[in-house]
Design an enzyme around this catalytic site. Structure first.
Site, short mmCIF file in Angstrom:
data_model
loop_
_atom_site.label_atom_id
_atom_site.label_comp_id
_atom_site.label_asym_id
_atom_site.label_seq_id
_atom_site.Cartn_x
_atom_site.Cartn_y
_atom_site.Cartn_z
N THR A 11 0.82 -1.23 0.00
CA THR A 11 0.00 0.00 0.00
C THR A 11 0.85 1.27 0.00
OG1 THR A 11 -0.12 0.07 2.42
CG2 THR A 11 -1.88 -1.13 1.29
N GLY A 12 2.15 1.13 0.12
CA GLY A 12 3.02 2.31 0.16
C GLY A 12 3.38 2.82 -1.23
N ASP A 14 6.29 2.88 -2.88
CA ASP A 14 7.10 1.99 -3.71
C ASP A 14 6.35 0.72 -4.06
OD1 ASP A 14 8.90 3.95 -3.19
OD2 ASP A 14 10.40 2.68 -2.23
N ASP A 57 1.26 -9.75 8.66
CA ASP A 57 1.90 -8.65 9.41
C ASP A 57 3.36 -9.01 9.65
OD1 ASP A 57 2.71 -6.88 11.58
OD2 ASP A 57 0.56 -6.44 11.80
N LEU A 79 9.37 -4.24 1.44
CA LEU A 79 9.28 -2.78 1.42
C LEU A 79 8.55 -2.23 2.64
CD1 LEU A 79 8.23 -2.25 -2.33
CD2 LEU A 79 10.49 -2.74 -1.38
N ALA A 81 7.55 -0.99 6.26
CA ALA A 81 8.32 -0.42 7.37
C ALA A 81 7.52 0.70 8.01
CB ALA A 81 9.65 0.14 6.87
N SER A 83 8.15 4.05 8.14
CA SER A 83 9.15 4.68 7.26
C SER A 83 9.31 6.18 7.47
CB SER A 83 8.79 4.41 5.80
OG SER A 83 7.59 5.09 5.49
N THR A 126 18.29 1.92 3.38
CA THR A 126 18.08 3.35 3.18
C THR A 126 19.32 4.19 3.45
OG1 THR A 126 16.98 5.28 4.15
CG2 THR A 126 17.15 3.36 5.54
N GLU A 128 19.28 6.74 5.12
CA GLU A 128 19.23 7.19 6.52
C GLU A 128 20.25 6.45 7.38
OE1 GLU A 128 17.32 9.35 8.72
OE2 GLU A 128 17.14 10.40 6.81
N TYR A 154 14.45 5.02 13.37
CA TYR A 154 14.20 4.44 12.05
C TYR A 154 15.52 3.98 11.41
CZ TYR A 154 13.49 4.48 6.98
OH TYR A 154 13.49 4.15 5.65
N LYS A 158 16.61 0.19 10.52
CA LYS A 158 16.93 -0.18 9.13
C LYS A 158 18.34 -0.78 9.04
CE LYS A 158 13.63 0.69 6.09
NZ LYS A 158 13.16 -0.31 5.11
O1 G4F Z 1 10.60 13.99 3.62
P1 G4F Z 1 11.23 13.58 4.88
O2 G4F Z 1 10.34 13.23 6.00
O3 G4F Z 1 12.22 12.40 4.50
P2 G4F Z 1 13.51 11.77 5.26
O4 G4F Z 1 13.49 12.06 6.69
O5 G4F Z 1 14.72 12.20 4.49
O6 G4F Z 1 13.26 10.22 5.06
C1 G4F Z 1 12.82 9.68 3.80
O7 G4F Z 1 13.93 9.29 3.04
C2 G4F Z 1 14.70 8.22 3.59
C3 G4F Z 1 15.87 7.94 2.62
O8 G4F Z 1 16.96 8.73 2.97
C4 G4F Z 1 13.82 7.00 3.80
F1 G4F Z 1 14.54 5.99 4.32
C5 G4F Z 1 12.67 7.36 4.71
O9 G4F Z 1 11.81 6.24 4.87
C6 G4F Z 1 11.89 8.50 4.10
O10 G4F Z 1 11.32 8.05 2.89
O11 G4F Z 1 12.21 14.75 5.42
C7 G4F Z 1 13.22 15.29 4.59
C8 G4F Z 1 13.83 16.48 5.31
C9 G4F Z 1 14.24 16.18 6.76
O12 G4F Z 1 15.49 16.77 6.99
C10 G4F Z 1 13.16 16.86 7.60
O13 G4F Z 1 13.61 17.25 8.89
O14 G4F Z 1 12.84 17.50 5.42
C11 G4F Z 1 12.87 18.04 6.72
N1 G4F Z 1 11.58 18.68 6.97
C12 G4F Z 1 11.38 20.01 7.20
N2 G4F Z 1 10.09 20.27 7.41
C13 G4F Z 1 10.40 18.08 7.04
C14 G4F Z 1 9.46 19.06 7.32
N3 G4F Z 1 10.05 16.79 6.88
C15 G4F Z 1 8.74 16.47 6.98
N4 G4F Z 1 8.38 15.18 6.81
N5 G4F Z 1 7.78 17.41 7.27
C16 G4F Z 1 8.08 18.73 7.44
O15 G4F Z 1 7.21 19.56 7.69
#
Ligand code: G4F
Length: 326
Positions: A11-12, A14, A57, A79, A81, A83, A126, A128, A154, A158
């Site tokens: 459902t995600g 990817d 699950d 896939l 998690a 996430s 990831t 991360e 997270y 991972k």
């Molecule tokens: O979009 P994000 O939540 O993605 P993040 O944390 O990079 O993680 C994603 O990518 C990873 C791969 O590197 C995956 F493993 C993981 O599952 C996911 O898909 O945040 C991106 C950046 C961060 O630095 C966060 O602090 O955006 C910054 N940010 C600033 N304002 C925000 C916000 N993030 C979110 N989600 N919401 C905000 O309002």
């Protein structure tokens, strides 16, 4: 004969892209959905009628063994998690159970159902896991040999999933591989992630449905690609004769500010500052400041390369949300 594929996390974002890709390649696709009366089941069934849904699950090993028996997969793509990095700080134990131990449960389900030598396993690792720290950042971006220093529950969970996959490869000679994927986005991205949150808010601002957007830190840099390109990489990883680990990335990194620049330009706004408010609620106890990947190995061995560039990705997402919100 057609191959069978089992996808956890169907459902995600990817899961949807991968189900479509595998169906187009002639696979019979099975997808695991968790939870009683999960509302995402109906959405998935409507969009991907060719996917056979299995209720299971990652935290329930017996359900995974049953999923193996029902689907008889040639390939398993793990896939599923918890996430969202921010959410993982608030629910760290659940994150360990699903994102970490869930990988072990899936690997054991493959072994216990007799698939150790016949089933190919893909683990969604990831970027991360690298953590973005200075000492750990080679000039050319993180590659498969870079050090890990995860900065969230997270990322830590991972990293367990990554190492247990490598361990099962080495211990039991399983065809188990990890794709270390940098951020990948698109029209299917959840609204809780920053790129989609921005593209959706920009569309709503243009249509007069919203006045501003609240974000956390605008300085972090990410290596953002298009999710549709990345599932092709996952599939290619499992088509190799030997299991191995690969970084999938664009090799470019951009700030959230740069994403805002391009997204607001799409609706004719050059100065987005009046439309963006910072809210500490969206900041994290520990931040990953910069992620930049080096996809050289994937490009050479898999012949994989991202197709959609950064401006193309932003435009695709804003255009999609303008249509969705109109
Ligand atoms: O979009 P994000 O939540 O993605 P993040 O944390 O990079 O993680 C994603 O990518 C990873 C791969 O590197 C995956 F493993 C993981 O599952 C996911 O898909 O945040 C991106 C950046 C961060 O630095 C966060 O602090 O955006 C910054 N940010 C600033 N304002 C925000 C916000 N993030 C979110 N989600 N919401 C905000 O309002």
């Amino acid at each position: 004969m057609a191959k069978n594929a089992l996808i956890t996390g169907i459902t995600g974002q990817d899961g949807g892209h991968l189900a479509k890709l595998l169906h187009e390649k002639g696979y019979k696709v099975f997808g695991i959905i968790r939870g009683q009366h999960n509302p995402r089941r109906q959405i998935t069934e409507a969009e991907f009628p060719y996917v056979t849904i299995i209720e299971a699950d990652l935290t329930d090993q017996s359900s995974l063994i049953r999923a193996m028996e029902v689907s008889k997969p040639d390939e398993v793509y793990n896939l599923a998690a918890v996430s969202h990095v921010g959410y993982s700080f608030k629910n760290p134990q659940l994150t360990v159970d699903v994102t970490g131990k869930g990988v072990l449960n899936m690997l054991e389900a493959i072994r216990l159902s007799g698939g150790e030598k016949s089933v190919r396993f893909y683990q969604a690792s990831t970027s991360e896991m690298f953590g973005g720290l200075d000492y750990n950042r080679p000039g050319k971006g993180y590659d498969e040999d870079s050090l890990f220093h995860p900065r969230s529950p997270y990322g830590v969970a991972k990293l367990y999933g990554h190492w247990i996959t490598k361990n099962y490869r080495e211990s039991y000679d399983m065809h188990a591989s990890c794709g270390i994927l940098f951020n990948h986005e698109g029209e299917r991205r959840g609204l809780e992630f920053v790129t989609r949150k921005i593209s959706n808010a920009v569309a709503r601002i243009k249509l007069g449905k919203q006045d501003y957007i609240e974000l956390g830190s605008l300085d972090p840099k990410r290596d953002w690609g298009y999710a549709g390109d990345y599932v092709e990489g996952m599939w290619r990883i499992l088509q190799q004769d030997k299991p191995d680990d690969y970084v999938l990335a664009t090799g470019e990194t951009h700030t959230i500010g740069e994403f805002l620049d391009l997204a607001f330009k799409e609706i004719g706004i050059d100065d987005w500052k009046p439309y963006v408010k910072q809210n500490p609620a969206f900041m994290r106890p520990a931040e990953v400041d910069i992620l930049l990947g080096n996809p050289t190995k994937a490009e050479k061995v898999l012949g994989w390369k991202r197709q959609v560039d950064f401006p193309g990705l932003v435009k695709m997402m804003v255009d999609h949300d303008l249509k969705l919100e109109s």
